[in-house]
Design a protein around this motif. Sequence first.
Motif, short mmCIF file in Angstrom:
data_model
loop_
_atom_site.label_atom_id
_atom_site.label_comp_id
_atom_site.label_asym_id
_atom_site.label_seq_id
_atom_site.Cartn_x
_atom_site.Cartn_y
_atom_site.Cartn_z
N ILE A 1 0.84 -1.21 0.00
CA ILE A 1 0.00 0.00 0.00
C ILE A 1 0.87 1.25 0.00
O ILE A 1 0.57 2.23 -0.69
CB ILE A 1 -0.97 0.00 1.20
CG1 ILE A 1 -2.07 -1.06 0.99
CG2 ILE A 1 -1.60 1.37 1.40
CD1 ILE A 1 -2.95 -1.27 2.23
N ALA A 2 1.96 1.23 0.76
CA ALA A 2 2.86 2.39 0.81
C ALA A 2 3.45 2.67 -0.57
O ALA A 2 3.47 3.83 -1.03
CB ALA A 2 3.97 2.17 1.83
N ALA A 3 3.91 1.63 -1.24
CA ALA A 3 4.48 1.81 -2.59
C ALA A 3 3.39 2.28 -3.56
O ALA A 3 3.61 3.21 -4.35
CB ALA A 3 5.10 0.50 -3.08
N SER B 1 -0.96 19.49 1.08
CA SER B 1 -1.52 18.49 0.19
C SER B 1 -0.97 17.10 0.51
O SER B 1 -1.72 16.13 0.59
CB SER B 1 -1.20 18.86 -1.26
OG SER B 1 -1.63 17.88 -2.14
N ILE B 2 0.32 17.00 0.71
CA ILE B 2 0.94 15.71 1.02
C ILE B 2 0.50 15.22 2.40
O ILE B 2 0.21 14.03 2.57
CB ILE B 2 2.47 15.79 0.90
CG1 ILE B 2 2.85 15.96 -0.58
CG2 ILE B 2 3.14 14.56 1.48
CD1 ILE B 2 4.31 16.20 -0.84
N LEU B 3 0.41 16.11 3.37
CA LEU B 3 -0.04 15.70 4.70
C LEU B 3 -1.47 15.16 4.66
O LEU B 3 -1.75 14.10 5.24
CB LEU B 3 0.04 16.89 5.67
CG LEU B 3 -0.41 16.60 7.11
CD1 LEU B 3 0.51 15.58 7.75
CD2 LEU B 3 -0.44 17.88 7.91
N LEU B 4 -2.37 15.84 3.95
CA LEU B 4 -3.74 15.35 3.82
C LEU B 4 -3.78 14.04 3.03
O LEU B 4 -4.54 13.13 3.37
CB LEU B 4 -4.62 16.40 3.15
CG LEU B 4 -4.99 17.59 4.03
CD1 LEU B 4 -5.67 18.67 3.20
CD2 LEU B 4 -5.89 17.14 5.16
N ASN C 1 -4.74 8.37 3.18
CA ASN C 1 -4.27 7.04 2.84
C ASN C 1 -4.11 6.14 4.06
O ASN C 1 -4.28 4.93 3.97
CB ASN C 1 -2.98 7.10 2.03
CG ASN C 1 -3.29 7.26 0.57
OD1 ASN C 1 -3.75 6.33 -0.07
ND2 ASN C 1 -3.07 8.44 0.04
N VAL C 2 -3.78 6.72 5.19
CA VAL C 2 -3.71 5.91 6.42
C VAL C 2 -5.10 5.39 6.76
O VAL C 2 -5.28 4.20 7.08
CB VAL C 2 -3.11 6.74 7.59
CG1 VAL C 2 -3.35 6.06 8.93
CG2 VAL C 2 -1.62 6.97 7.36
N ILE C 3 -6.11 6.25 6.66
CA ILE C 3 -7.49 5.82 6.93
C ILE C 3 -7.93 4.79 5.90
O ILE C 3 -8.48 3.74 6.24
CB ILE C 3 -8.44 7.04 6.94
CG1 ILE C 3 -8.10 7.97 8.11
CG2 ILE C 3 -9.90 6.58 7.04
CD1 ILE C 3 -8.77 9.33 8.03
N GLY D 1 -6.33 1.50 6.49
CA GLY D 1 -6.99 0.81 7.60
C GLY D 1 -8.24 0.08 7.14
O GLY D 1 -8.52 -1.04 7.58
N LEU D 2 -8.99 0.71 6.25
CA LEU D 2 -10.18 0.06 5.70
C LEU D 2 -9.80 -1.20 4.92
O LEU D 2 -10.40 -2.26 5.08
CB LEU D 2 -10.94 1.02 4.78
CG LEU D 2 -11.58 2.24 5.44
CD1 LEU D 2 -12.07 3.23 4.39
CD2 LEU D 2 -12.70 1.82 6.36
N GLN D 3 -8.77 -1.07 4.10
CA GLN D 3 -8.33 -2.20 3.29
C GLN D 3 -7.73 -3.31 4.15
O GLN D 3 -8.02 -4.50 3.95
CB GLN D 3 -7.31 -1.72 2.26
CG GLN D 3 -6.97 -2.77 1.22
CD GLN D 3 -6.16 -2.19 0.07
OE1 GLN D 3 -5.89 -1.00 0.02
NE2 GLN D 3 -5.78 -3.04 -0.86
#
Length: 172
Positions: free
Chosen positions: A83-85, A110-113, A118-120, A123-125
């Motif tokens: 997921i990170a890649a 923009s990158i922080l959001l 993507n963290v959220i 978590g769903l995935q």
Amino acid sequence: MAGHEEPSTTRRRPSAVRRRPRSTLRSLVEEHLGSTTKFLLVGGIVFLLDAAMYNLLVFWHPAHGWGEGLMHGSPLPAKVLTIAAASCLTYLGNRLWTFGDRPRPDTSRSILLFVLINVIASGLQLSCLGFSRYVLGLDSVLADNISGTLIGQAVSTSFRYVTYGRFVFPRR
């Protein structure tokens, strides 16, 4: 005053459903169809890369071939890596192509959001994969790909599409 009727007025009752003019509806469809198509193309390419990387990490061993891979016993950390890649590639594809016509916002914001969303979404995935692996006890290639890759990706992609356009790559 019995039998007394008020004169009719030219006011119309407000309609419960207001219809958009045809040209507005057409422009709305054209506007969203283009970005949705681009978003899905970027997501589709990254989806294939994510699935390939996950299957290599979990189900392929360099010495033994297909079966149990180097991270078969650690599917969630393997999924976090893929997921990170995939997220890095998704950011570039969406920033440069899907939402490329929008003004460039403050890059750090923009990158922080993007990372937070993507963290959220991750978590769903991951919860879909974790449920399949640890609650249902399913650990086959098919089960992991259905739960973590197909179902998890569909849930997280829907979340990402709504939030990217609204918060990461806003129109203003």
